[in-house]
Design an enzyme around this catalytic site. Structure first.
Site, short mmCIF file in Angstrom:
data_model
loop_
_atom_site.label_atom_id
_atom_site.label_comp_id
_atom_site.label_asym_id
_atom_site.label_seq_id
_atom_site.Cartn_x
_atom_site.Cartn_y
_atom_site.Cartn_z
N ASP A 191 -13.52 -58.93 23.03
CA ASP A 191 -12.06 -58.82 23.16
C ASP A 191 -11.91 -58.06 24.46
O ASP A 191 -12.09 -56.83 24.50
CB ASP A 191 -11.47 -58.03 21.99
N HIS A 192 -11.61 -58.77 25.53
CA HIS A 192 -11.74 -58.11 26.84
C HIS A 192 -10.77 -56.95 27.03
O HIS A 192 -10.96 -56.10 27.87
CB HIS A 192 -11.68 -59.13 27.99
N HIS A 255 -5.99 -58.82 21.03
CA HIS A 255 -5.65 -57.77 22.00
C HIS A 255 -4.60 -56.79 21.48
O HIS A 255 -4.78 -55.57 21.56
CB HIS A 255 -5.13 -58.39 23.30
C1 BG6 Z 1 -6.52 -64.05 27.10
C2 BG6 Z 1 -5.49 -65.03 26.59
O1 BG6 Z 1 -7.31 -63.59 26.04
O2 BG6 Z 1 -5.86 -62.96 27.72
C3 BG6 Z 1 -4.59 -65.49 27.71
O3 BG6 Z 1 -6.16 -66.16 26.03
C4 BG6 Z 1 -3.98 -64.29 28.41
O4 BG6 Z 1 -3.57 -66.35 27.22
C5 BG6 Z 1 -5.08 -63.32 28.83
O5 BG6 Z 1 -3.30 -64.75 29.57
C6 BG6 Z 1 -4.51 -62.06 29.46
O6 BG6 Z 1 -5.56 -61.28 29.96
P1 BG6 Z 1 -5.35 -60.30 31.21
O7 BG6 Z 1 -6.62 -59.56 31.32
O8 BG6 Z 1 -5.05 -61.16 32.38
O9 BG6 Z 1 -4.18 -59.43 30.85
#
Ligand code: BG6
Length: 508
Positions: A191-192, A255
């Site tokens: 989950d980045h 997230h």
């Molecule tokens: C991803 C989603 O996990 O996170 C995307 O699948 C979203 O839809 C993205 O745009 C947002 O990540 P970040 O790091 O750009 O805020």
């Protein structure tokens, strides 16, 4: 602060097999992050990357593939760093449903191990469609690739990308199936958001400073807002994926609920992966699950229609490639949730996320109860708000009342600011860099556990179930470039509150 590396055992020869090296994720995130780690000399010293894909990128072609990913990511390349990285890259052509492909992979991996003189840590990154995870695991097992090497104490681990299932039941099935091949300690569920620097800082701010914990509860906090993954961006060529997913599964289930967990969790006994994950899981398990009619009262959804962002015309979601012309899929969710424990009893957490909104940002704000009004009338004061600006313009703000300079007694709201870029000269690492590094080192703290994923699905699946039986709002119900549907405003206004954002402080 310098990165502290774990024991050298963790950094013995490490082979990362990347399934889906030609895919979007590998190209946009994984390869650029490997480059940045190499640049900082943070890749394991004896690191090798083996790409696996259907199209042929054998020999020099795989190096070209890496170069083009780096060019696309607009990374300023250093010749030496690039040279070092390219030397570590190999490729095996294969189809995940064919055993001979895995035989070639097994041969290549063992040849690389023999060259190194001993067996290696074998790390597998499933950057493919989730529907392929089990097929790949099965093949890896059949060919003995999952066997660690007890002689040299090397390990096997697997990194999997979300979505982990599409509801509670399918997530459980996936989990059970994966557990036939891997133990929980080998599975790294990405989950980045957990890898973002400012997200990690939430725990530090709370637990390394003594002023916050005493007021971090229902006695002092009126409510919490988490506006996360509020984006100008649309589905970015992923219409087919998004049409099956929607904002609730794409962002809320993972997230946003992780941000809730980190904001609300108790102090862990220590910073070990087991303790931190257990505390996050406790919060997720304590969220009241809305059922039936409660869902429409507490959760609203939206889908964007045509509009304008930054002066540019934006077509509606339904016009995206891969999206049905009468799609009922939500591109926006806002909601109110409660955490059933002593600390948070009665404190609403408002969450919202959406695509094609007026700006892009992620913010967590804690809204304190008003000061007792003995000296100043209520209209003249504003409650304190502590805002964590997760991205962009990473910072922390404390909204306070102060005396306006002059001879009178005028009150004026001001903000105390801790800007990351002003406070620290050090660049902020990307989430994927951090998480890859942890994967190499075998640290699961910033990865979701099976228990967390299950609890998050319990909450979201109940919403999905209720949505199945209630007619959706008339979509599209918000304009691209706006801040979502009117329903989202009504949701929070009903409680006498407003959505909060620091966005006005920054350029749009
Ligand atoms: C991803 C989603 O996990 O996170 C995307 O699948 C979203 O839809 C993205 O745009 C947002 O990540 P970040 O790091 O750009 O805020």
């Amino acid at each position: 602060m310098a990165v502290t590396l774990k024991s050298s055992r963790a950094f013995a020869r490490t082979i990362l097999v990347l399934f889906g090296i030609t895919g979007d994720l590998a190209q946009k995130k994984i390869i650029p992050s490997l480059y940045r780690l190499e640049e900082q000399r943070l890749l394991p010293p004896d690191f090798l990357l083996v790409g696996f894909a259907r199209r042929n990128f054998e020999g020099k072609k795989v190096k070209q593939l890496v170069r083009s990913a780096l060019a696309r990511a607009q990374i300023k390349l250093g010749r030496q760093v690039l040279g070092r990285l390219l030397k570590k890259v190999f490729f095996v052509r294969g189809d995940v449903s064919e055993e001979p492909s895995f035989r070639s992979l097994a041969r290549r991996v063992s040849a690389l191990e023999q060259q190194g003189g001993h067996c290696a840590n074998r790390l597998f990154y499933f950057a493919t469609l989730p529907s392929l995870y089990l097929k790949i695991s099965q093949q890896l097992k059949t060919l003995g690739l999952l066997v660690g090497c007890t002689e040299h104490k090397r390990e096997t681990r697997v990194m999997i990308e979300k979505p982990f299932g599409h509801d509670l039941e399918s997530a459980r099935v996936l989990d059970r199936a994966l557990s036939r091949y891997f133990s929980e300690s080998q599975i790294y569920r990405m989950d980045h958001y957990l890898g973002k620097e400012t997200v990690q800082n939430l725990m530090i701010t709370r637990f390394a400073n003594s002023i916050f914990e005493p007021v971090w509860n229902s006695r002092y906090i009126d409510h919490v807002q988490i506006s996360g993954v509020v984006e100008k961006a649309g589905v970015e060529g992923r219409g087919t994926y998004y049409e099956q997913t929607g904002a609730l599964r794409d962002v809320v289930q993972n997230h946003l609920l992780q941000l809730v967990a980190l904001t609300a969790m108790e102090q862990p006994v220590n910073f070990s992966a087991a303790e931190v994950r257990a505390e996050r899981a406790k919060v997720l398990r304590s969220i009241k699950v809305w059922k039936g009619k409660e869902v429409s009262k507490n959760i609203v959804r939206g889908q964007y229609g045509a509009g304008r962002i930054d002066g540019k015309k934006i077509a509606s979601f339904r016009q995206e490639e891969g999206v049905a012309s009468k799609s009922q899929v939500e591109t926006f969710v806002a909601g109110r949730l409660f955490i059933n424990n002593e600390r948070w009893a009665g404190v609403p957490f408002y969450i919202r996320t959406g695509k094609r909104l007026g700006y892009s940002a992620t913010e967590i704000s804690l809204h304190f109860k008003p000061a007792p009004q003995y000296l100043f009338s209520a209209e003249k004061t504003q409650p304190n708000v502590l805002t964590f600006r997760i991205q962009p313009n990473e910072s922390i703000y404390l909204h306070l009342m102060a005396k306006y300079p002059g001879f009178g007694m005028r009150l004026h709201p001001v903000d105390m600011e801790l800007g990351y870029h002003q406070a620290f000269a050090h660049p902020i690492p990307q989430a994927y860099e951090r998480l890859l590094l942890d994967f190499f080192q075998g640290d699961q703290r910033l990865f979701a556990s099976s228990e967390e994923v299950e609890a998050a699905w319990k909450f979201t699946t109940a919403i999905l179930d209720a949505w199945q039986t209630t007619p959706p709002p008339k979509f599209p119900n918000y304009k691209a470039g706006s801040m979502g549907p009117r329903l989202a405003e009504e949701l929070i206004r009903r409680d006498g509150r407003e959505w909060w954002s620091l966005q006005h402080k920054f350029h749009k």
